[in-house]
Design an enzyme around this catalytic site. Structure first.
Site, short mmCIF file in Angstrom:
data_model
loop_
_atom_site.label_atom_id
_atom_site.label_comp_id
_atom_site.label_asym_id
_atom_site.label_seq_id
_atom_site.Cartn_x
_atom_site.Cartn_y
_atom_site.Cartn_z
N ASN A 9 0.87 -1.18 0.00
CA ASN A 9 0.00 0.00 0.00
C ASN A 9 0.90 1.23 0.00
O ASN A 9 1.47 1.58 1.03
CB ASN A 9 -0.89 -0.04 1.25
CG ASN A 9 -1.76 1.20 1.37
OD1 ASN A 9 -1.87 1.99 0.43
ND2 ASN A 9 -2.37 1.37 2.54
N TRP A 10 1.03 1.84 -1.16
CA TRP A 10 1.93 2.99 -1.27
C TRP A 10 1.36 4.23 -0.60
O TRP A 10 2.06 5.21 -0.41
CB TRP A 10 2.20 3.31 -2.75
CG TRP A 10 2.99 2.27 -3.49
CD1 TRP A 10 3.39 1.04 -3.03
CD2 TRP A 10 3.47 2.35 -4.85
NE1 TRP A 10 4.09 0.36 -4.00
CE2 TRP A 10 4.15 1.14 -5.13
CE3 TRP A 10 3.38 3.32 -5.84
CZ2 TRP A 10 4.74 0.89 -6.37
CZ3 TRP A 10 3.96 3.06 -7.08
CH2 TRP A 10 4.64 1.87 -7.34
N LYS A 11 0.09 4.22 -0.29
CA LYS A 11 -0.59 5.40 0.28
C LYS A 11 -0.32 6.62 -0.60
O LYS A 11 -0.25 6.50 -1.81
CB LYS A 11 -0.16 5.62 1.74
CG LYS A 11 -0.25 4.34 2.58
CD LYS A 11 -0.12 4.61 4.04
CE LYS A 11 -0.06 3.29 4.79
NZ LYS A 11 -0.09 3.44 6.23
N HIS A 98 -9.54 0.86 4.84
CA HIS A 98 -8.27 1.07 5.55
C HIS A 98 -8.54 1.98 6.75
O HIS A 98 -9.37 2.90 6.67
CB HIS A 98 -7.24 1.70 4.60
CG HIS A 98 -5.86 1.69 5.19
ND1 HIS A 98 -5.46 2.59 6.13
CD2 HIS A 98 -4.81 0.86 4.97
CE1 HIS A 98 -4.21 2.32 6.48
NE2 HIS A 98 -3.79 1.27 5.79
N GLU A 100 -7.03 4.38 7.89
CA GLU A 100 -6.85 5.82 7.62
C GLU A 100 -8.10 6.39 6.94
O GLU A 100 -8.47 7.53 7.19
CB GLU A 100 -5.59 6.03 6.76
CG GLU A 100 -4.33 5.78 7.60
CD GLU A 100 -3.15 5.29 6.80
OE1 GLU A 100 -3.15 5.37 5.57
OE2 GLU A 100 -2.19 4.78 7.45
N GLU A 170 -5.68 -5.51 10.35
CA GLU A 170 -4.67 -4.49 10.61
C GLU A 170 -4.98 -3.79 11.94
O GLU A 170 -5.77 -2.83 11.96
CB GLU A 170 -4.66 -3.44 9.50
CG GLU A 170 -4.34 -3.99 8.13
CD GLU A 170 -3.73 -2.93 7.24
OE1 GLU A 170 -2.62 -3.13 6.77
OE2 GLU A 170 -4.37 -1.88 7.04
N SER A 216 3.11 -2.60 10.35
CA SER A 216 4.56 -2.59 10.55
C SER A 216 5.25 -3.89 10.16
O SER A 216 6.21 -4.32 10.80
CB SER A 216 4.90 -2.19 11.99
OG SER A 216 4.43 -0.88 12.26
N GLY A 237 2.66 -1.32 4.35
CA GLY A 237 2.68 0.11 4.04
C GLY A 237 4.10 0.59 3.80
O GLY A 237 4.67 0.43 2.72
N GLY A 238 4.71 1.15 4.84
CA GLY A 238 6.02 1.79 4.70
C GLY A 238 7.07 0.94 4.00
O GLY A 238 7.80 1.43 3.12
C1 PEP Z 1 -0.93 -0.14 6.00
O1 PEP Z 1 -0.98 1.03 5.69
O2 PEP Z 1 -1.82 -0.89 5.59
C2 PEP Z 1 0.16 -0.60 6.83
C3 PEP Z 1 0.09 -1.80 7.33
O3 PEP Z 1 1.18 0.28 7.05
P1 PEP Z 1 2.60 -0.05 7.74
O4 PEP Z 1 3.10 -1.33 7.12
O5 PEP Z 1 3.47 1.12 7.41
O6 PEP Z 1 2.35 -0.21 9.20
#
Ligand code: PEP
Length: 253
Positions: A9-11, A98, A100, A170, A216, A237-238
């Site tokens: 997920n590049w956001k 999500h 967010e 998540e 994470s 994500g990151g």
């Molecule tokens: C996400 O945005 O779905 C996510 C899991 O982010 P991160 O891996 O950065 O915690």
């Protein structure tokens, strides 16, 4: 055997040019190094989808994902993108719900039910996100709260249609915080969700649904998380923004 999936997920990150460089690095590295049958989904910003999709076309283990879509087919919804628009450019998956989106854009279970229907009606697969806050976990209500997100947004689907949904557990307290759920916490919730699905759809259907862990995930913790029997991959994500690290996560399945 359930489909193993790692979705990035590049956001709201990467210019188009940067996104194309990342995509090329990933198709090269994952193409060369990964032979484990995992489906890799790149969920990019909307304006990158067409160009990234072209780069992914000749790689059967890669798929294209969007990060959201609107619940209406078309109309006066300035700034929004519809499911038919995504279908028309060959998007395969759409992340829905999500945390967010739930937190910053007020998306709730009823709205998400409508979005789920749009995505499925237009031949794409939702990656449906669910998960509890730290407060809910500390109060011990996560074990009822998270299953209820599935009930309210997914349980109107019939036995065949639910199989097209990918679920991403998540925990909100683990997203972008560097705090990962322990393997035991992840496995416990994934098994609980599978059991919840089995209660509605029967064990055969529940066993066929991929449930991803997100929060994470990185190259250091992916192997252990993915080894949990009910964890079928990850929503990342990151760490999905770095080609070396994301490739290592995909290799960890
Ligand atoms: C996400 O945005 O779905 C996510 C899991 O982010 P991160 O891996 O950065 O915690």
């Amino acid at each position: 055997m359930r489909q193993k999936i790692v979705a990035g997920n590049w956001k709201m990150n990467k210019t188009l040019e940067e996104g194309l460089i990342l995509t090329s690095e990933l198709t090269n590295m994952i193409g060369d190094e990964v032979k484990n049958g995992v489906q890799v989904v790149l969920c990019t910003p909307f304006i990158h989808l067409t160009s990234v999709g072209k780069l992914l076309k000749s790689y059967s283990h890669f798929a294209l994902g969007a990060q959201n879509c609107h619940q209406q087919l078309s109309g006066a919804y300035t700034g929004e993108i519809s499911a038919p628009m995504l279908q028309a450019i060959d998007v395969d998956y759409v992340i829905l719900g999500h945390s967010e989106r739930r937190q910053y854009f007020g998306e709730g279970n009823e709205l998400l039910r409508q979005k789920v229907d749009q995505v499925l009606t237009h031949g794409m697969r939702p990656i449906f996100c669910c998960g509890e806050s730290l407060e809910q976990r500390e109060q011990g209500i996560h074990t009822t709260f998270v299953p209820s997100q599935l009930t309210e947004s997914l349980f109107h689907l019939d036995n065949e249609t639910i199989k097209k949904v990918v679920i991403a557990y998540e925990p909100i307290w683990a997203i972008g915080t560097g705090k990962t759920a322990s393997n035991a916490q992840a496995q416990e919730m994934h098994a609980l969700l599978r059991n919840h699905l089995a209660g509605k759809y029967g064990p055969e259907v529940a066993d066929s649904i991929s449930i991803l862990y997100g929060g994470s995930v990185n190259a250091g913790n992916a192997r252990e998380l993915f080894a949990c029997p009910d964890v079928d991959g990850g929503l990342v994500g990151g760490a999905s923004l770095k080609s070396r690290e994301f490739t290592d996560i995909v290799k960890a399945i």
